[in-house]
Design a protein around this motif. Structure first.
Motif, mmCIF file in Angstrom:
data_model
loop_
_atom_site.group_PDB
_atom_site.id
_atom_site.type_symbol
_atom_site.label_atom_id
_atom_site.label_comp_id
_atom_site.label_asym_id
_atom_site.label_seq_id
_atom_site.Cartn_x
_atom_site.Cartn_y
_atom_site.Cartn_z
ATOM 1 N N GLU A 36 66.141 50.754 33.401
ATOM 2 C CA GLU A 36 67.512 51.456 33.264
ATOM 3 C C GLU A 36 68.285 52.212 34.274
ATOM 4 O O GLU A 36 69.702 52.050 34.399
ATOM 5 C CB GLU A 36 67.276 52.584 32.218
ATOM 6 N N VAL A 37 67.236 52.689 35.225
ATOM 7 C CA VAL A 37 67.963 53.088 36.440
ATOM 8 C C VAL A 37 68.768 52.120 37.364
ATOM 9 O O VAL A 37 69.722 52.169 38.056
ATOM 10 C CB VAL A 37 67.136 53.999 37.167
ATOM 11 N N LEU A 63 65.199 58.949 39.734
ATOM 12 C CA LEU A 63 66.191 59.405 38.639
ATOM 13 C C LEU A 63 67.522 58.957 38.860
ATOM 14 O O LEU A 63 67.719 58.625 39.963
ATOM 15 C CB LEU A 63 66.020 60.937 38.609
ATOM 16 N N PRO A 64 68.238 58.696 37.834
ATOM 17 C CA PRO A 64 69.676 58.548 38.201
ATOM 18 C C PRO A 64 70.365 59.465 39.097
ATOM 19 O O PRO A 64 71.374 58.942 39.958
ATOM 20 C CB PRO A 64 70.316 58.376 36.719
ATOM 21 N N ASP A 65 69.911 60.508 39.135
ATOM 22 C CA ASP A 65 70.659 61.677 40.007
ATOM 23 C C ASP A 65 70.119 60.987 41.600
ATOM 24 O O ASP A 65 71.176 61.371 42.544
ATOM 25 C CB ASP A 65 69.766 62.874 39.905
ATOM 26 N N GLN A 122 72.779 58.450 42.456
ATOM 27 C CA GLN A 122 74.049 59.310 42.617
ATOM 28 C C GLN A 122 74.009 59.755 44.345
ATOM 29 O O GLN A 122 75.051 59.648 44.949
ATOM 30 C CB GLN A 122 74.354 60.308 41.676
ATOM 31 N N ILE A 164 81.450 56.775 41.148
ATOM 32 C CA ILE A 164 80.608 57.276 40.176
ATOM 33 C C ILE A 164 81.079 57.902 39.056
ATOM 34 O O ILE A 164 80.428 57.579 37.909
ATOM 35 C CB ILE A 164 79.775 58.471 41.039
ATOM 36 N N ARG A 165 82.040 58.428 39.105
ATOM 37 C CA ARG A 165 82.982 59.139 37.828
ATOM 38 C C ARG A 165 83.377 58.195 36.839
ATOM 39 O O ARG A 165 83.384 58.504 35.769
ATOM 40 C CB ARG A 165 84.109 59.729 38.205
ATOM 41 N N SER A 166 83.542 56.842 37.327
ATOM 42 C CA SER A 166 83.796 55.981 36.361
ATOM 43 C C SER A 166 82.912 55.047 35.703
ATOM 44 O O SER A 166 83.238 54.109 34.761
ATOM 45 C CB SER A 166 84.613 54.731 37.135
ATOM 46 N N ILE A 167 81.528 55.345 35.878
ATOM 47 C CA ILE A 167 80.517 54.589 35.359
ATOM 48 C C ILE A 167 79.681 55.394 34.516
ATOM 49 O O ILE A 167 79.431 56.625 35.001
ATOM 50 C CB ILE A 167 79.499 53.973 36.422
ATOM 51 N N SER A 168 79.241 55.212 33.192
ATOM 52 C CA SER A 168 78.738 56.121 32.710
ATOM 53 C C SER A 168 77.105 55.977 32.782
ATOM 54 O O SER A 168 76.537 55.050 33.182
ATOM 55 C CB SER A 168 78.797 55.748 31.274
ATOM 56 N N ALA A 169 76.471 57.112 33.019
ATOM 57 C CA ALA A 169 75.135 57.219 33.746
ATOM 58 C C ALA A 169 74.099 57.296 32.573
ATOM 59 O O ALA A 169 74.446 57.307 31.553
ATOM 60 C CB ALA A 169 74.995 58.698 34.058
ATOM 61 N N PRO A 170 72.892 56.644 32.713
ATOM 62 C CA PRO A 170 72.008 56.514 31.670
ATOM 63 C C PRO A 170 71.488 57.815 31.051
ATOM 64 O O PRO A 170 71.652 58.743 31.716
ATOM 65 C CB PRO A 170 70.895 55.754 32.406
#
Lengths: 692, 308
Positions: free
Chosen positions: B227-228, B271-273, B276, B302-308
């Motif tokens: 997912e990440v 993590l997705p963090d 980012q 980053i703001r334009s893509i939805s995070a998991p």
């Protein structure tokens, strides 16, 4: 270039309006109003467009205090009432097509001038759609459809601009987007056009729809047909189910006139209905597409042997039709005025004589007294003849051999018009000859009547165009138990019958026919254009429930009931929307993996307390924010989030997974309780002291 | 949550020790220090862009000192020759043959100061060394010691007398960092303490070479969930929408950096963090050629893509 914002302040609301959306709406409204300018009184068009212009002009000086009261609700309401009154005064009535459209036209402008909120924009978009459609009350031709295209594009543009007025796209991507939207809409529109259930008759009808349309009237005065014949408008089009009859046999019978008051011919109002007995062998079948003429006449070749039903198909033999009637005189009449394009299939026997079911009545022998010279002439010819047929032949010969002129400018006639025409002026158009001939027959004791209708028609590929210029009048005389058709015009100008009006006039007189073009390339262009119009009318305007049914039949589809088609269409639209919105169906049916489901529950729990994850926010950042914003639940939030993050993103063995899942489920319940408790800010402002 | 502690107990204390020591000489730059360490642990080269005097050189020297790396420094000037970087072959009259005299590049940690003051020729001398970790002089190839890191500093492009790095060379730096001015309180502490130079000199080596190697091996073991990885890929794809986006090499570097960052953060999974956190340093300078502008562009992505 970014335009300035318009700030309007009224007593109750502070109004901020992006000028981009205002200008997009203004251009939409102007384009929607444009096709109406010809239909409405000039002052309505001017007032409506001026209001829109004024509102746009106000953008230049948004801080001018005068605009506040100009566009206040009070002044707009006053203007609306004033407009309604003026329209009532102008038309003399209010509930009708023209005044209502004019009022809608004004209202749209007024609503625009009053524009405040984005909800107004939505309303304006709806109103402009309706106003755009009302255009088709006036004309359904292809040209009027093309004229609306810019407005449709402006509609898409306004929708795109209003979607997010604060972040307008650049011009080019914007236009591209709108184009794409409209193209995506095309297949839907086409599918709906073909599939949408159509009721057999219109849901409502407007009175006076065909007012101002030209066509044969139910009376005939000298000069009527002459005037009509200068119009190049199409009266009807015909498709023949077989070879078309020869030019000289194309007598399209319309109103049959029996009553004459010395000047005007009018029909006999009391007419018996007749029902064609059975199938007539050798009858010619054809389909007429009649332009609305606001009268009840249906046109048919010589003797109709069928009556059209409401669906346009011939009614079964010997039965009554709800839609039309056939009189014993062979007069085909609709039961209601023809106010929209009408298509009917008709059968006729083509012959210049036929035997009626009922004999002629007395009124068909009456003639006025102010024609002594004519009566004298009739008596002298009658004395020389040995039979009625011989008599008619001699009269025709007289017209042919003496100097009579076939002309559109017959000159004025005095108190004894028949005598003056026959003996003095000798100039006339078909109605003069038909009238005089009929009266001569009556004077000789032969029942006779005038028939008006159309003679001829021009073949264009596979169909025939009959124009108003083909309007004609002729006579029918009752001899030996048969009504026989005699066309005195053919005795004076035989080419009128054989070749058409243009040739007849060119040969027999010097009349200038300015409206008719004589250049072959011009007429060819005209015919090509008419062919396009005919197709438009046949496939688009005239597409009705019958065409729909036959289309279904052609593709072997079962004939569906109205509700079935409706359900089908709604289903297709729903699927289409899902596809366009890129919402995969699987999203509804797919079961989320357990970790994601637990995470969703966690998010939803916090959402109830107004902590919602932003789209791009990463999970841990979200957890940290939640801890900051709900300090009294900090410990409980981490107790859920820590194992949850491990479960989602770390590499775990099955045992570990199970352990975490049960741990998380328990902690989620505790989190709900913790969240439900009131934060004890007074007791502990420091989150570390949380009792949880 | 001791049960979920992801890293071997022996490693974590020394990682945070290194970070604490770095923090001691660079006031209030914990995040940048973490990223710098992340960059080295993912075997990448680091580009530090900032105005002079905010601690670029200090960071580089302190890192070398703490990790016990043999380090050298080249001050790039506009008359620097390639030979000054890679070394030169000199004719030895005793042995009657050419002898290679290695340049400063033959070291474990090379500090290339103000790299954009040198002309393109000298800059490109670093190219081969950075990517291939070897140097070719007069047709002879010499391997560089391992590990080999380049920490380059550069002045912002709008300053005078700078030669912008070409894209090819920018791409060879895994990360671009900007230090920025310290905030008021931390600057006050810095002023109170005086010159940090002596302090950097006195830093003790905390990690030996084999430990550093074991860290790097541990970074490779950090787990990254599908997912990440998909999220990371979405970000990479998003960079390609507008202009020239990230290359597959940069994308691979992004995965490595995310792993190393998770390691520095004491986790054995990404993590997705983490993605980012390293996205702006990895992608920024590649997208715009400038670290600060790149960071802004990366944040917008980053703001334009939805995070998991």
């Amino acid at each position: 270039m970014r335009l300035p914002k318009l700030v309007l302040k009224t007593s109750n609301t502070s109004l901020v309006m992006e000028s981009t959306s205002l200008i997009a709406l203004a251009s939409l409204l102007l384009l929607v109003q444009l096709p109406h300018i010809l239909n409405l009184p000039i002052w309505v068009s001017l007032a409506g467009s001026a209001l829109i212009g004024l509102r746009v002009y106000a953008l230049k000086t948004p801080h001018n205090p005068n605009w506040h009261w100009v566009f206040s609700t009070a002044s707009i309401t006053t203007l609306a009432i004033l407009g309604a009154l003026c329209i009532k005064l102008h038309y003399g009535y209010f509930l009708g097509r023209d005044p209502c459209v004019a009022f809608l036209f004004l209202l749209v402008s007024l609503k625009f001038a009053e524009y405040r909120r984005s909800a107004d924009a939505t309303l304006l978009l709806g109103l402009s759609c309706i106003l755009l459609l009302t255009q088709y009350f006036y004309s359904q031709s292809m040209v009027s459809a093309i004229v609306t295209l810019p407005a449709v594009f402006a509609l898409g543009h306004a929708l795109a601009v209003l979607r997010d007025p604060t972040h307008p796209l650049a011009r080019k991507p914007q236009l591209k987007l709108v184009g794409k939207l409209l193209l995506q809409g095309l297949p839907i529109a086409a599918a709906l056009f073909i599939l949408f259930p159509r009721p057999p008759s219109p849901l409502w009808s407007l009175p006076n729809d065909a007012a101002g349309q030209t066509g044969l009237s139910d009376t005939m005065r000298p000069g009527d047909i002459g005037n009509l014949s200068q119009s190049d408008e199409v009266a009807f089009r015909v498709e023949f189910n077989g070879p078309p009859p020869a030019q000289s046999d194309r007598y399209w019978r319309g109103p049959i006139l029996t009553q004459f008051d010395g000047y005007t011919w009018s029909p006999d109002s009391r007419q018996l209905e007749s029902y064609p007995a059975s199938e007539v062998p050798g009858a010619l079948e054809y389909t007429v597409m009649l332009q609305p003429h606001n009268q009840r006449w249906l046109f048919a070749l010589d003797q109709p042997v069928s009556i059209p039903e409401a669906n346009g198909q011939p009614a079964p033999p010997s039965s009554k039709s709800q839609y039309a009637s056939l009189s014993v005189t062979g007069q085909l009449k609709a039961r209601k005025p023809i106010t929209r394009l009408t298509r009917y299939t008709q059968r006729s026997t083509v012959s210049d004589q036929f035997r009626p079911a009922v004999g002629p009545n007395r009124s068909e022998l009456a003639y006025p007294s102010n024609m002594p010279r004519t009566v004298e002439l009739v008596n002298s010819i009658k004395a020389e003849s040995d039979s009625p047929l011989d008599f008619v032949q001699k009269v025709m010969q007289r017209f042919n051999q003496l100097e009579y002129y076939y002309t559109l400018q017959p000159g004025l006639l005095g108190d004894a018009p028949v005598d003056e025409f026959l003996f003095d002026t000798r100039r006339g158009f078909c109605e003069h000859y038909a009238s005089a001939f009929t009266l001569m027959m009556r004077a000789a004791g032969l029942p006779a009547r005038v028939v008006t209708g159309y003679l001829g028609g021009e073949m264009n590929d596979d169909y025939m165009i009959v124009r108003q210029s083909d309007a004609h009048a002729w006579s029918e005389v009752f001899i030996d138990g048969m009504w026989r058709r005699y066309d005195p015009t053919s005795a004076i100008a035989p080419s009128r019958v054989e070749q058409g009006l243009r040739n007849a006039l060119n040969q027999t007189s010097e009349d200038a026919f300015s409206t008719l073009n004589r250049f072959s390339w011009g007429s060819r262009l005209g015919l090509a254009w008419d062919s396009i119009n005919h197709d438009w009318q046949r496939w688009v305007v005239d597409f009705n429930n019958r065409s729909q049914a036959s289309l279904y039949e052609r593709f072997g589809l079962p004939a569906l009931a109205l509700w079935q088609v409706t359900a089908l269409i709604l289903g297709v639209i729903a699927l289409w929307c899902l596809w366009v919105l890129k919402t995969p169906l699987s999203q509804f049916t797919r079961r989320l993996p357990l970790p994601d489901k637990l995470w969703q529950q966690f998010e939803q729990r916090l959402k109830l307390h107004n902590i919602e994850r932003e789209r791009h926010e990463s999970p841990q950042a979200f957890v940290e924010r939640a801890c900051r914003e709900l300090p009294h639940c900090r410990a409980q939030i981490s107790a859920v989030a820590d194992p949850l993050l491990l479960l989602r993103f770390a590499q775990l063995t099955e045992q570990e997974k199970e352990k975490y899942v049960s741990q998380i489920k328990g902690e989620l319940k505790r989190l709900r309780k913790a969240l439900a408790e009131k934060p004890r800010y007074s007791a502990s402002n420091t989150p570390t002291r949380s009792s949880l | 949550m001791s049960s979920v502690s992801p890293l071997p107990q022996s490693i974590q204390p020394s990682v945070s020790l290194v970070l604490d020591e770095l923090d001691g000489v660079l006031f209030g730059k914990r995040h940048q220090c973490e990223l710098a360490l992340t960059c080295l642990l993912s075997r990448g080269h680091l580009l530090i862009e900032d105005v002079p005097g905010v601690g670029k050189t200090t960071l580089a020297r302190a890192l070398g000192q703490l990790l016990g790396l043999d380090w050298k420094r080249v001050q790039f000037t506009n008359d620097l020759l390639p030979a000054d970087v890679v070394g030169v072959s000199i004719f030895n009259t005793d042995q009657q043959q050419f002898q290679f005299k290695p340049g400063p590049v033959f070291t474990q940690l090379l500090l290339a100061d103000e790299i954009n003051r040198a002309p393109a020729k000298a800059q490109s001398a670093l190219l081969e060394a950075m990517e291939e970790r070897q140097v070719t002089v007069d047709g002879e190839t010499h391997s560089l010691p391992l590990p080999f890191f380049v920490i380059a500093t550069q002045n912002p492009g709008e300053q005078r007398g700078v030669f912008g790095l070409p894209e090819s060379q920018l791409d060879r730096f895994l990360m671009g960092l900007s230090l920025g001015y310290p905030d008021a309180g931390q600057e006050r502490a810095l002023l109170a303490q005086g010159d940090t130079r002596a302090q950097v000199e006195s830093l003790k080596t905390r990690v030996d070479l084999s430990t550093l190697q074991s860290w790097m091996d541990a970074v490779d073991e950090v787990h990254i969930a599908d997912e990440v990885l998909a999220y990371l890929h979405d970000l990479v794809l998003a960079t390609r929408n507008e202009s020239t986006g990230l290359s597959p090499r940069a994308a691979l570097g992004l995965v490595r950096a995310a792993r190393a960052y998770a390691f520095v953060k004491n986790r054995n999974h990404v993590l997705p963090d983490d993605v980012q956190a390293v996205f702006a340093p990895v992608a920024g300078h590649r997208l715009t050629g400038s670290v600060s502008a790149g960071a802004r562009a990366a944040d917008a992505l980053i703001r334009s893509i939805s995070a998991p």
